[in-house]
Scaffold this active site. Structure first.
Site, PDB file in Angstrom:
ATOM      1  N   HIS A 156       4.201  32.882  17.861  1.00 48.96           N
ATOM      2  CA  HIS A 156       4.767  32.170  19.047  1.00 48.96           C
ATOM      3  C   HIS A 156       5.038  33.325  20.019  1.00 48.96           C
ATOM      4  CE1 HIS A 156       5.903  28.663  16.240  1.00 48.96           C
ATOM      5  NE2 HIS A 156       6.064  29.559  15.757  1.00 48.96           N
ATOM      6  N   SER A 277      -6.524  47.765  43.030  1.00 43.82           N
ATOM      7  CA  SER A 277      -6.436  46.992  44.048  1.00 43.82           C
ATOM      8  C   SER A 277      -6.714  47.389  45.683  1.00 43.82           C
ATOM      9  CB  SER A 277      -4.835  46.495  44.126  1.00 43.82           C
ATOM     10  OG  SER A 277      -4.582  46.114  45.278  1.00 43.82           O
ATOM     11  N   LYS A 283      -1.986  50.037  41.451  1.00 43.11           N
ATOM     12  CA  LYS A 283      -2.559  48.943  40.443  1.00 43.11           C
ATOM     13  C   LYS A 283      -3.678  49.517  39.706  1.00 43.11           C
ATOM     14  CE  LYS A 283      -1.662  45.176  39.970  1.00 43.11           C
ATOM     15  NZ  LYS A 283      -2.094  43.869  40.989  1.00 43.11           N
ATOM     16  N   GLU A 290     -10.053  40.144  31.889  1.00 46.34           N
ATOM     17  CA  GLU A 290      -9.972  38.752  32.913  1.00 46.34           C
ATOM     18  C   GLU A 290     -11.245  38.182  32.994  1.00 46.34           C
ATOM     19  OE1 GLU A 290      -6.254  39.582  35.626  1.00 46.34           O
ATOM     20  OE2 GLU A 290      -7.672  41.087  35.936  1.00 46.34           O
TER      21      GLU A 290
END
Ligand code: ARG
Length: 461
Positions: A156, A277, A283, A290
């Site tokens: 979980h 970024s 970043k 992804e």
């Protein structure tokens, strides 16, 4: 030859319909297989006495010339050629003259396209196995280096019990092994020859289907000519197997994405596979996992598309089936690219952070089950022990301490059967080492699994 159709047609196609109908824009991908199939067909026609040896030889030379032209970039069919089968036939006739018109004896584009597609997919399946193996080896290398590295195991997405990082990664090796086995199984149904089924009913021309099947290394021939030209089950099955590969890659991607977050910091992304970024200078983004996660959508979509394409089709061939190709081509290129990118990510794109992982497994209650198991060993029924430990955890949380912070006197209040050895049993390394049930995360067992995989896949990279 203005059009490959018969004299029954008087007018040309509406240009928009010509484009709409044509598949040459994408089935050019099948060129090599179309040539291979035609060469096998021509030799068979010769052996059946339907072409002379000299005719078959000339046809083969013409077909091989098309292969050369394609390698040199001079074979460039256009929309007028409709599809790869007409394009090759037209070019063959241009090269060797009207003898080329004999090649289509005893076959139809319906069995021809099915043959091409199966030959193409068979090759891609074999390549995919290499991609899958490389990915397994990349996982194995990290596993080898991280037998004694602990990582919180979750259920979980809540801390559950610590495990060996190698054990966690080897779970993916297992999934990929199932993917490889599934592809071998699908391959056995891809590798059946429809050639010679002709349009749908077979042919009155005395051909030999077994000869072409053997020459093209098919395992068998379709027993029913109608099934042969209308079956696309193999394509659906393949995209189904490919979808599961994407599922597995996506699950790992998801883990890598949160492992790389500031909050987890279980892995560091190297500069090789991470991007910056355009706005935020601090970043470092996990674009590779992804993208892989995102690309699942197109592969699952192709599965849905193919199922929908075949579901209402009356027997036998229908033009709807032309829609199978782009789905298959895109599935193969997406899965191959995703596997390659994820392999590179593992090979040089990420480093585990042992110090963060170590502090993660030290700072929680993921050894609570071990206290319960300890009490069970002392003769207390599990459910009772479970309740007792639940109470202890509750009090620790209230006091802002961990189980290891309790002293023996405090433990004895929980149960007088507890001895000083409990403390040692709650150390994360000990917790992991004790999971000795078959398939468990104990280091000894993980090392056995590693040597099993090394013997299957070869030494680590
Ligand atoms: N381009 C067609 C396809 O991809 C080839 C078979 C065409 N057969 C036909 N009878 N029109 O399915």
């Amino acid at each position: 030859m203005s059009s490959a159709w018969s004299n029954r047609f008087e007018q040309g196609l509406n240009p928009a319909i010509e484009c709409f109908n044509a598949s040459i824009g994408f089935d050019i991908t099948l060129l090599q297989e179309d040539l291979d199939g035609s060469i096998a067909h021509s030799k068979m026609l010769r052996d059946c006495g339907l072409l002379t040896a000299q005719e078959a030889a000339q046809i083969e030379i013409g077909l091989e010339q098309i292969r050369t032209e394609s390698a040199e970039g001079t074979f460039q069919p256009d929309v007028k050629d409709e599809d790869i089968h007409f394009a090759v036939e037209k070019r063959l006739i241009a090269i060797i003259g009207s003898l080329g018109k004999k090649l289509h004896t005893g076959r139809s584009r319906n069995d021809q396209v099915g043959t091409d597609l199966r030959l193409w997919l068979r090759r891609r399946i074999d390549e995919l196995d290499d991609f899958l193996e490389r990915f397994q080896r990349a996982l194995l290398t990290h596993s080898q280096a991280n037998v004694y590295t602990l990582i919180p195991g979750y259920t979980h997405l809540q801390r559950a019990q610590p495990v060996s990082l190698a054990h966690h990664l080897l779970a993916y090796v297992e999934m990929i092994q199932r993917d490889r086995e599934r592809l071998i199984d699908v391959r056995s149904r891809v590798n059946i020859s429809p050639l010679g089924a002709a349009a749908l009913a077979g042919t009155s021309v005395p051909i030999n289907r077994r000869q072409t099947a053997q020459a093209l290394a098919f395992d068998d021939i379709y027993a029913n000519s109608i099934d042969a030209v209308s079956d696309r089950d193999f394509a659906v099955e393949f995209v189904g197997a490919a979808s599961l590969i994407m599922v597995h890659l996506s699950r790992l991607s998801e883990e890598v994405i949160f492992w790389a977050s500031e909050e987890f910091s279980f892995v560091r992304l190297t500069d090789r596979c991470a991007t910056g970024s355009s706005l935020m200078p601090q970043k470092k983004n996990p674009d590779v996992p992804e993208l892989v996660r995102g690309k699942c959508g197109r592969v699952f979509g192709h599965l849905q598309g193919l199922l929908t394409m075949v579901k209402g089709l009356p027997l036998a061939y229908n033009k709807d089936l032309q829609e199978d190709k782009e789905a298959l081509f895109d599935t193969v290129s997406t899965v191959q690219a995703s596997l390659e990118a994820m392999s590179i990510l593992l090979e040089e794109g990420l480093e585990f952070c042992p110090e963060r992982l170590a502090s993660a497994v030290e700072s929680d209650f993921s050894n609570a089950t071990d206290v319960a198991d300890y009490l069970v060993a002392k003769g207390i029924p599990f459910r009772e022990a479970y309740q007792m430990v639940g109470g202890v955890v509750k009090r620790c949380i209230q006091d802002g301490i961990l189980l290891r912070d309790l002293n023996l006197a405090q433990w004895r209040e929980v149960s007088p059967s507890i001895d000083a050895d409990l403390h040692e049993k709650l150390v994360p390394k000990q917790v992991v080492a004790s999971r000795l049930s078959e398939g468990g995360t104990a280091f000894e067992l993980v090392k056995e699994q590693l040597s099993y995989w090394h013997s299957r896949l070869g030494a680590p990279n």
